[in-house]
Design a protein around this motif. Structure first.
Motif, PDB file in Angstrom:
ATOM      1  N   SER A   1       0.173   2.273  -0.438  1.00 44.10           N
ATOM      2  CA  SER A   1       0.363   3.050   0.793  1.00 44.10           C
ATOM      3  C   SER A   1      -0.860   3.844   1.200  1.00 44.10           C
ATOM      4  CB  SER A   1       1.545   4.007   0.634  1.00 44.10           C
ATOM      5  OG  SER A   1       2.742   3.283   0.462  1.00 44.10           O
TER       6      SER A   1
ATOM      7  N   GLU B   1       1.120   3.945   6.407  1.00 47.16           N
ATOM      8  CA  GLU B   1       1.435   2.994   5.337  1.00 47.16           C
ATOM      9  C   GLU B   1       0.328   1.954   5.200  1.00 47.16           C
ATOM     10  OE1 GLU B   1       4.693   5.027   4.247  1.00 47.16           O
ATOM     11  OE2 GLU B   1       3.915   3.241   3.227  1.00 47.16           O
TER      12      GLU B   1
ATOM     13  N   LYS C   1      -2.417  -3.269  18.472  1.00 46.64           N
ATOM     14  CA  LYS C   1      -1.402  -2.230  18.340  1.00 46.64           C
ATOM     15  C   LYS C   1      -0.272  -2.534  19.328  1.00 46.64           C
ATOM     16  CE  LYS C   1      -2.730   1.911  17.204  1.00 46.64           C
ATOM     17  NZ  LYS C   1      -3.259   3.300  17.207  1.00 46.64           N
TER      18      LYS C   1
ATOM     19  N   SER D   1       3.499  -1.906  20.894  1.00 43.99           N
ATOM     20  CA  SER D   1       4.576  -0.937  21.105  1.00 43.99           C
ATOM     21  C   SER D   1       5.686  -1.628  21.887  1.00 43.99           C
ATOM     22  CB  SER D   1       4.063   0.280  21.871  1.00 43.99           C
ATOM     23  OG  SER D   1       5.139   1.149  22.207  1.00 43.99           O
TER      24      SER D   1
ATOM     25  N   ASP E   1       9.589  -4.246  15.851  1.00 40.75           N
ATOM     26  CA  ASP E   1       8.338  -5.015  15.758  1.00 40.75           C
ATOM     27  C   ASP E   1       7.121  -4.142  16.023  1.00 40.75           C
ATOM     28  OD1 ASP E   1       9.986  -7.753  17.472  1.00 40.75           O
ATOM     29  OD2 ASP E   1       9.750  -7.418  15.305  1.00 40.75           O
ATOM     30  N   THR E   2       7.348  -2.923  16.455  1.00 41.59           N
ATOM     31  CA  THR E   2       6.242  -2.009  16.747  1.00 41.59           C
ATOM     32  C   THR E   2       5.372  -1.822  15.513  1.00 41.59           C
ATOM     33  OG1 THR E   2       7.422  -0.843  18.490  1.00 41.59           O
ATOM     34  CG2 THR E   2       5.683   0.374  17.364  1.00 41.59           C
ATOM     35  N   GLY E   3       4.061  -1.887  15.713  1.00 40.38           N
ATOM     36  CA  GLY E   3       3.131  -1.690  14.606  1.00 40.38           C
ATOM     37  C   GLY E   3       1.763  -2.243  14.930  1.00 40.38           C
TER      38      GLY E   3
ATOM     39  N   ARG F   1       1.192  -6.666   8.966  1.00 40.90           N
ATOM     40  CA  ARG F   1       1.644  -5.627   9.878  1.00 40.90           C
ATOM     41  C   ARG F   1       1.516  -4.287   9.161  1.00 40.90           C
ATOM     42  NH1 ARG F   1       7.579  -5.815  12.071  1.00 40.90           N
ATOM     43  NH2 ARG F   1       8.052  -4.362  10.393  1.00 40.90           N
ATOM     44  N   GLN F   2       0.996  -3.313   9.881  1.00 40.45           N
ATOM     45  CA  GLN F   2       0.795  -2.000   9.299  1.00 40.45           C
ATOM     46  C   GLN F   2       1.491  -0.960  10.161  1.00 40.45           C
ATOM     47  OE1 GLN F   2      -3.305  -0.675   9.112  1.00 40.45           O
ATOM     48  NE2 GLN F   2      -2.870   0.758   7.456  1.00 40.45           N
ATOM     49  N   GLU F   3       2.288  -0.118   9.536  1.00 37.96           N
ATOM     50  CA  GLU F   3       2.947   0.972  10.247  1.00 37.96           C
ATOM     51  C   GLU F   3       2.196   2.263   9.950  1.00 37.96           C
ATOM     52  OE1 GLU F   3       7.162   0.995  10.093  1.00 37.96           O
ATOM     53  OE2 GLU F   3       7.286  -1.173   9.863  1.00 37.96           O
ATOM     54  N   PRO F   4       2.306   3.256  10.844  1.00 44.17           N
ATOM     55  CA  PRO F   4       1.544   4.501  10.662  1.00 44.17           C
ATOM     56  C   PRO F   4       1.806   5.133   9.297  1.00 44.17           C
ATOM     57  CG  PRO F   4       2.542   4.434  12.839  1.00 44.17           C
ATOM     58  CD  PRO F   4       3.091   3.256  12.094  1.00 44.17           C
TER      59      PRO F   4
ATOM     60  N   TYR G   1      -0.873  -5.099  14.124  1.00 44.35           N
ATOM     61  CA  TYR G   1      -0.934  -6.444  13.573  1.00 44.35           C
ATOM     62  C   TYR G   1      -2.389  -6.798  13.283  1.00 44.35           C
ATOM     63  CZ  TYR G   1       3.968  -6.942  14.641  1.00 44.35           C
ATOM     64  OH  TYR G   1       5.333  -6.776  14.658  1.00 44.35           O
TER      65      TYR G   1
END
Lengths: 113, 116
Positions: free
Chosen positions: B109, A41, A108, A110, A83-85, A36-39, A87
């Motif tokens: 990161s 990061e 993605k 949301s 859980d937003t992110g 999982r990747q968040e904005p 995948y």
């Protein structure tokens, strides 16, 4: 050329709903990984599936590796805004070195409160 | 135990300049992997290095890109004479000597490179 296709590309749901995202290929993979990747990061490893037919659970997340080791799915129960992110699924490039992973383009997700 | 450290987090370069991206692996890790993520694209493998040795560079563009992982210090991804198409997020991951791919990767990161 090995490819991993993820679907859907985008998914927007309400908190509490269930969802499934898919990772498909025409090639066999020795294992598949989910991240999982968040904005802003880097990707964070969620799970690795190795054996055909394997099912792994991580709290509300259930991962399955297809019997033929060509596909995988991620099911989230009672989704939450956290859980937003993005995948991502990834597998080792056949014939490449162990560091040579092929990534799908991602789903993605949301989750709205 | 700090994770994989990348710096800078953001880098702006004019076309034709050089970009140097640094990656410090987790303590005790001797293998480094670099990936590039273009806008709206998945991550693409670039290069796999061990200390003082390139193991797999099959994903590296043939020109302008180079990577090293010296005996001491961080791994460096170097892009010479940058062009707008080099704008992307660059990620590195590291692993110890005794490791298999089934363990998965720990990524940094990233460095967001913008070429103007």
């Amino acid at each position: 050329t090995q490819l991993l296709e993820q679907s859907p590309q985008f998914l927007s749901i309400q908190e509490g709903e269930n969802l499934t995202v898919y990772c498909n290929s025409s090639s066999v993979f020795s294992s598949l990984q989910w991240y999982r990747q968040e904005p802003g990061e880097g990707p964070v490893l969620l799970v690795t599936v190795v054996t055909g037919g394997e099912v792994k659970k991580l709290k509300r997340l259930t991962f399955q590796f297809g019997d033929a080791r060509k596909d995988s799915s991620l099911h989230i129960t009672a989704a939450q805004p956290g859980d937003t992110g993005l995948y991502l699924c990834a597998g080792v490039n056949y014939g490449g070195s162990q560091g040579n992973l092929i990534f799908g383009k991602g789903t993605k997700l949301s989750v709205k409160p | 135990n700090a994770g994989v450290m990348q710096n800078p987090r953001h880098l702006v370069r004019r076309r034709g300049q050089e970009a140097r991206l640094r990656c410090s692996p987790m303590k005790g890790h001797s293998h480094v992997y670099w990936y590039r993520q273009l806008p709206e694209e998945g991550l693409k493998f670039m290069v796999y290095l061990q200390k003082e040795n390139i193991i797999d560079e099959s994903g590296m563009p043939k020109e302008r890109f180079s990577a090293e992982f010296p005996k001491e210090g961080p791994s460096i991804l170097r892009i010479q004479q940058v062009v707008r198409g080099d704008s992307a997020a660059y990620f590195c991951a590291s692993s110890p000597q005794t490791w298999t791919v089934n363990y998965g990767y720990t990524f940094g990161s990233g460095t967001r490179l913008t070429v103007v």
